[in-house]
Motif scaffolding. Sequence first.
Motif, PDB file in Angstrom:
ATOM      1  N   LEU A  99      43.648  45.599  38.463  1.00 26.47           N
ATOM      2  CA  LEU A  99      43.993  45.650  39.888  1.00 26.47           C
ATOM      3  C   LEU A  99      42.758  45.697  40.781  1.00 26.47           C
ATOM      4  N   ASP A 100      41.725  46.371  40.306  1.00 18.97           N
ATOM      5  CA  ASP A 100      40.527  46.543  41.132  1.00 18.97           C
ATOM      6  C   ASP A 100      39.532  45.400  40.984  1.00 18.97           C
ATOM      7  N   ASN A 101      39.868  44.399  40.147  1.00 18.06           N
ATOM      8  CA  ASN A 101      38.909  43.310  39.922  1.00 18.06           C
ATOM      9  C   ASN A 101      39.671  42.031  39.580  1.00 18.06           C
ATOM     10  N   ARG A 102      40.153  41.336  40.606  1.00 14.67           N
ATOM     11  CA  ARG A 102      40.933  40.119  40.384  1.00 14.67           C
ATOM     12  C   ARG A 102      40.086  38.997  39.775  1.00 14.67           C
TER      13      ARG A 102
END
Length: 1093
Positions: free
Chosen positions: A332-335
């Motif tokens: 979620l924090d690194n697409r």
Amino acid sequence: MEEAWINRYRKQLLRSISPQFLEEIICYLRRLELLTAEEASQAQEASSLPEKVRAVVDVLAGKGSYASQSLQTFIETANSQLYLHITVYEPMVQKHLESLQSYYGNGLETGPLQRLTNLLLVEGLTDIQQKEHDILQIEATKGLRNVSKSIPLEKLFLPLSKVSIPPRISVTIGVAGIGKSTLVKLFVYTWAKGEINRDIIFVLPLTFRELNTYEKLSAERLICSAFPHITEPNCISAGAARTLLILDGLDEFKTPLDFSNTVVCTDPKKEIQVDNLITNIIRGNLLQEASVWVTSRPTAASQIPGGLVDRMTEIRGFGAAEMQDFLDQMFLDNRDLSGQVLHHIRANRPLHVMCTVPGFCWISGSSIGYYLKNSTDQFQETTVVPKTLSEIYSYYFKMALSSDWPEKPKETLRIEQAMNNSKKVVGSLGRLAFYGLLKKKYVFYEQDMKAYGIDLSLLQSSLCSRLLLKEEMQSFTVYYFSHLTIQEFLAAIYYYTAAKRAIFDLFTESGMSWPKLGFLNHFKSAVQRSLQAEDRHLDIFVRFLSGLLSPQVNKLLSGWLLVKDEHNSFRSQAINFLQGCLNTDYVISSRTVNTMHCLYEIQHTEIAKTVEEAMKNESLAGMLTPVNCSALAYLLQVSDVCVEETNLSNCLTYNICKSLLSQLLFCHNLRLDNNQFKDNVMELLGSVLSVKDCQIQKLSLAENQISNKGTKALARSLMVNRSLMVLDLRSNSIGPTGAKGLPCTPSLLSPCSLQHNTIKEDGATFLAEALLTNHRLTTLHLQKNAIGARGARKIAEALKQNCSLKELTQTGTFHPKHDHTAYLQCQDWPILMPSPLCLSLQSNSISSTGVTALTAALSSNKGLINLNLRENSISKEGGPAIAHALRTNSTLRKLDLAANLLYDEGGKAIALAMKENRALTSLHLQWNFIQAKAATALAQALQFNSSLASLDLQENAIGDEGMVALSAALKVNTTLADLHLQVASVGVAGAQALAEALIVNKSLQILDLRGNSIGVAGAKAMANALKVNRSLRRLNLQENSLGMDGAICIATALKGNHGLTYVNLQGNRIGQSGAKMISDAIRTNSPDCVVDV
């Protein structure tokens, strides 16, 4: 008193009444005139079911005791079970609902669950599901099933039709990690909230993990033990309240179910062995009125006899979008990282197939993400993105192990201590995993932990929490590995480590066995055990064991779980042993394929690469030794070469084909052309096509030696086959009788190619009879079969009645490499059409007599769009018949009359009809002895016709006179896009007239003038036109005596032309140096234009 009843049970009424029963209540109250039409309408228009019930209850509550009593009486008499539920069981039910909502609501909001709301409706287990390991099932089937029906979650326990009944025994299967337990949680939670299956009073979810802790139980004690708040279990055992009993995870049950030796028990209070209790419940001896839902991995589900299962469903894996959503949720924090992980997964076909399973996708995504996050330029020089199973799990374990490292790496002692602790944990868990795997035990309890000497305090470490999950039950704790493959990898690490020092066979847990010294002997023992295991449960374990000998895995885990470079002393001998297992004299099975997987894990890929290269080059002929056949069977599963098409033409023998049958089963597009196959091979292929697992959709057997007998064997299999859509039998010898059987098979849907099969007139008669009864065949190719005029007449008569055939044709092949046009005709057809789309009877000598019968059928036919009558000896007398059809038929789009004998008389008749026709878009009149008169008539037609887009007059001597007439038509025509005039005796005058037309024409895109004599003067005229024309895309002036001057004129003209994408100037005596100059000029003037000089 009655009014008090409706008020007292208001909440229960709002919660318990189903939509169907509410309709019955409203109808009843309307008959008693207790509800007006307006009140009923207002209730039915309410936004939700509880609001609809509330509206009815509120109206009745305001109408006195009679209304309330009427409702009570109706519910009591019409649905006594619901009445009991409302008045007696409701407090118990309420506690049950609250308990389920509290327990099953946790964690359901995370991750994509939409996949679980639609299940695949299947007709029992396939052979591969009953026999093979989960991962082998996914690899062999490529994660796909031949299933056309699905069922939504809310209808899982409802009848499929108005005349059927709800299923009593339902079984849902799915491989490990697919989401079976999550599905159960989703269903229970959704039901507990009152959103689905409101007619079910009690849903009782149980797991086989819980049942493992009991030795004996009665049906009623089973309910009370798991659900203490249900104080009256007799309401369930007696069938007073509709109940759904869920038994989740049959594969985790410690005792196999033995239905053949079940001790019958009908007393719900009698305590019996738990396995007997389950079999009696499923058989209907106990809890007869309850529905039962069992979830299981496929292999374990085979314990339940198919005759007892009313409905079987399967959980499908991820689709492309779902996999992407899942990975996005993971990162979620690194697409960007999510996208990179997905890219690597898609680039590795076997890995991509495996990642359709959420559990495996999580492990793979975590491993690749860990690799990418920790990658540095120096790191990437010595490591590669994990591809093999062993590499994926090595990275996963390295990630888990790294979590035990302290934040301050300078404290060397603590690092060493962390490594030692990790080794201790992995060693303890590995022994548990290995012996659990041998016993097919996947769930463990505290007594198991103690038995294998596992310190329970170690289980609190972060490493353990990643590998071994803990679930607290009411009175016990259960442990299980986070995925089946985690247990198998741990087992392999334990065996690898123990085998280096063990002196007895590790597969004998007691240690009492013949001495077995040395790692290699233990490795051989493991491989042999795997090959001998009937249920294949050791296959992935052996893959991991092989992978631990690979240089890459050793590099990853050395210092943690492995000793650096120790694999070097074992690897080559292990490879030799595995290769020796492949020399099986053309006996290939999934065991052989798994051995190839082991060689891939150990990073020995030379055999597979050699065979794969030969597949790419279509040069397999003569090189399929037993070892190479094993590699081929493996590649049929994993190679990108086989994605679009599996081409095994000109390389198979009977024995090789027989050995590959189990792998051919899952090839969607299979080409077996030119293998000299005889009828005995058809018996083999028939056995494959008859299997429920079969996924073959396109099968080409062209240019073999198949006769009538082989065709019959094929036809028998097609009676039960549900996958085949395209069959190509061109250039065999099936004869008239063979032609009779195939179209009668009900499963055949799309192109069936029978061209060049000596079908003759009798065969055409049989086919015509078949077309009268076959309502699913959509395409049939029949060219070069000498069906004659009588055969053509019979087919024409059948076409008047057949309502499903899409294409009846005889083109040479539908494969794009051989006949691109025919191939395109076979693409993207709808499944059913009101009448045939394409009729091709090329090279059948139907003559004018046959064409008269066919064109008569065209007058009444309203669906044919493509008619191919090439090479049929149609004379000028056939022209008027064709012309009549063109006047009356409004659906025909393409007409091919090439290579006939129409002459000017026949051509003029057709041209006159084209003045009236508004449907035809393509007309082929090549090589018909047409001259200027017919060309002039066609030109006149083009001035009126607004539909024709393609006209082919090549190899007809229309001369300059005909060309001038056509050019005049092109000045006013706005629809013609393709004009083919090869070898049409066009000279300078014709070219100059055509050039004048091109200056004003805005529709022509393809112009082919090759083989004429337009000369330099004609080229200059064409060049002037090209400076102005913007519509032309392809121009062919090959062999037109242009010379250097003419070619330079054309090349110079392109400077101002931005439309042309292809020009052919070959064969114009330009010379090599001139060709280069012309080519360079065109590239300079028009860089997007391709030129052949």
